[in-house]
Write a protein that holds these residues in place. Structure first.
Motif, mmCIF file in Angstrom:
data_model
loop_
_atom_site.group_PDB
_atom_site.id
_atom_site.type_symbol
_atom_site.label_atom_id
_atom_site.label_comp_id
_atom_site.label_asym_id
_atom_site.label_seq_id
_atom_site.Cartn_x
_atom_site.Cartn_y
_atom_site.Cartn_z
ATOM 1 N N ARG A 1 0.043 -0.378 -4.536
ATOM 2 C CA ARG A 1 -1.382 -0.086 -4.654
ATOM 3 C C ARG A 1 -1.687 1.249 -3.975
ATOM 4 O O ARG A 1 -1.220 1.514 -2.868
ATOM 5 N N ARG B 1 -2.689 0.654 -9.646
ATOM 6 C CA ARG B 1 -1.427 0.175 -9.093
ATOM 7 C C ARG B 1 -0.250 0.454 -10.016
ATOM 8 O O ARG B 1 -0.405 0.850 -11.172
ATOM 9 N N ALA C 1 -3.530 3.130 -1.712
ATOM 10 C CA ALA C 1 -4.457 2.856 -0.615
ATOM 11 C C ALA C 1 -5.001 4.137 0.011
ATOM 12 O O ALA C 1 -5.968 4.108 0.767
ATOM 13 N N PRO D 1 0.828 -1.211 0.000
ATOM 14 C CA PRO D 1 0.000 0.000 0.000
ATOM 15 C C PRO D 1 0.862 1.261 0.000
ATOM 16 O O PRO D 1 1.972 1.282 0.522
#
Length: 329
Positions: free
Chosen positions: A140, A131, A142, A50
């Motif tokens: 990713r 991503r 987040a 993340p």
């Protein structure tokens, strides 16, 4: 431009800067990823790391998956060049203690003391679909953060004592501004910084724009110091509400085509929209009284080999241009 100091391009992306001195944050990539990158084979891993992504690159991250390539990798950052309809853009994967650039996805990982596995320039990557994939690393988005500072008003009033503190810290207390120099940029009365100071004294934005011809691309590294000065000036004019800021920013960005690096040109584009590093934004917040100014100035000046000082010079230039322009009116 000795810039962001993630590696060593002695300037905008130079290594050996704040992040490196802090212990060299890393994005470890397994040996298998190196072998795959060299062979050109795609590498996938099921678990994604993340990160907090800048809204400045939201369109790229949320858009369709695009093939990208590694522009540069360093202990604290990997920069990817992404082909787009307008020619190309740059996205960075940054460690949590690297400079918080407006084109970056910042990992929730501090420095761990291990160097980033070197990836060759041109190595394949992918950006899109929420991503970033580079080697064995899958990042990713987040969370999101906005690189454009939210100031109290379109033309915020700056604290006079705060402006004096910024100038004294940058130039040196009691030292004339004309004595200020930056490594890699010609000094003296005939140099571009002297020409920029002259334009500011006359509140002549057109003359200031003409100095961009001499500054853009000037200096070593992935983000030459001349670019950093212009980026700091552009962003400052936009964020402080100079009436001709948009025209000035567009003119500087247009000059950058073919004159400077891909990373630096991307940062100039963000500056033209008022999107800046977290360190630059913190100084602005301090100048309007929303946070302690001293630590913010120190944080900006510690960015890169010369990038932070060059950006601070650009901010001071913008402050003076706004002040003198509005005073004349």
């Amino acid at each position: 431009m000795r810039t962001i100091d993630h590696s060593s391009p002695g300037s905008g992306a130079g290594v050996g800067g704040r992040a490196a001195r802090a212990g060299v944050p890393t994005i470890p990539l397994p040996r298998a990823a190196q072998d795959a990158v060299r062979s050109g084979a795609p590498v996938r891993t099921p678990s994604a790391v993340p990160a907090s992504a800048s809204t400045g690159v939201a369109d790229l991250l949320r858009g369709p998956v695009r093939h990208a390539r590694v522009l540069m990798s360093a202990p604290a950052a990997v920069y990817l060049q992404v082909p787009t309809e307008r020619g190309g853009d740059v996205v960075g994967v940054l460690t949590s203690d690297a400079a918080r650039l407006p084109l970056g996805c910042v990992l929730f990982r501090p420095s761990n003391g291990r160097p980033l596995v070197a990836l060759p320039s041109g190595a394949p990557a992918e950006v899109g679909g929420g991503r970033i994939v580079v080697g064995d690393l899958v990042v990713r988005a987040a969370a999101w953060w906005d690189p454009r500072p939210r100031l109290p008003s379109p033309r915020p009033a700056l604290l006079p004592e705060g402006v004096r503190q910024l100038r004294n810290t940058l130039y040196g207390e009691g030292v004339p501004h004309s004595a200020f120099t930056l490594p890699g940029l010609p000094g003296g009365p005939g140099g571009p910084l002297a020409a920029l100071r002259g334009a500011v004294r006359r509140a002549d934005l057109d003359a200031a724009l003409r100095t961009a011809v001499r500054l853009v691309g000037l200096g070593p590294g992935l983000t030459p110091a001349g670019d950093d000065v212009m980026a700091g000036t552009m962003a400052g004019l936009v964020l402080l509400g100079h009436p001709a800021a948009e025209r000035f920013a567009a003119g500087v960005h247009a000059l950058a085509a073919g004159r400077t690096t891909e990373l630096s040109r991307a940062l100039l584009r963000h500056a033209a929209a008022g999107r800046v590093s977290g360190e630059y934004a913190a100084v602005l917040a301090g100048l309007v009284g929303e946070r302690p100014l001293g630590p913010a100035i120190e944080g900006l000046l510690a960015t890169g080999s010369t990038s932070g000082r060059a950006m601070a010079l650009g901010l001071c230039t913008a402050i003076d241009l706004v002040d003198r322009t509005l005073r004349v009116r």
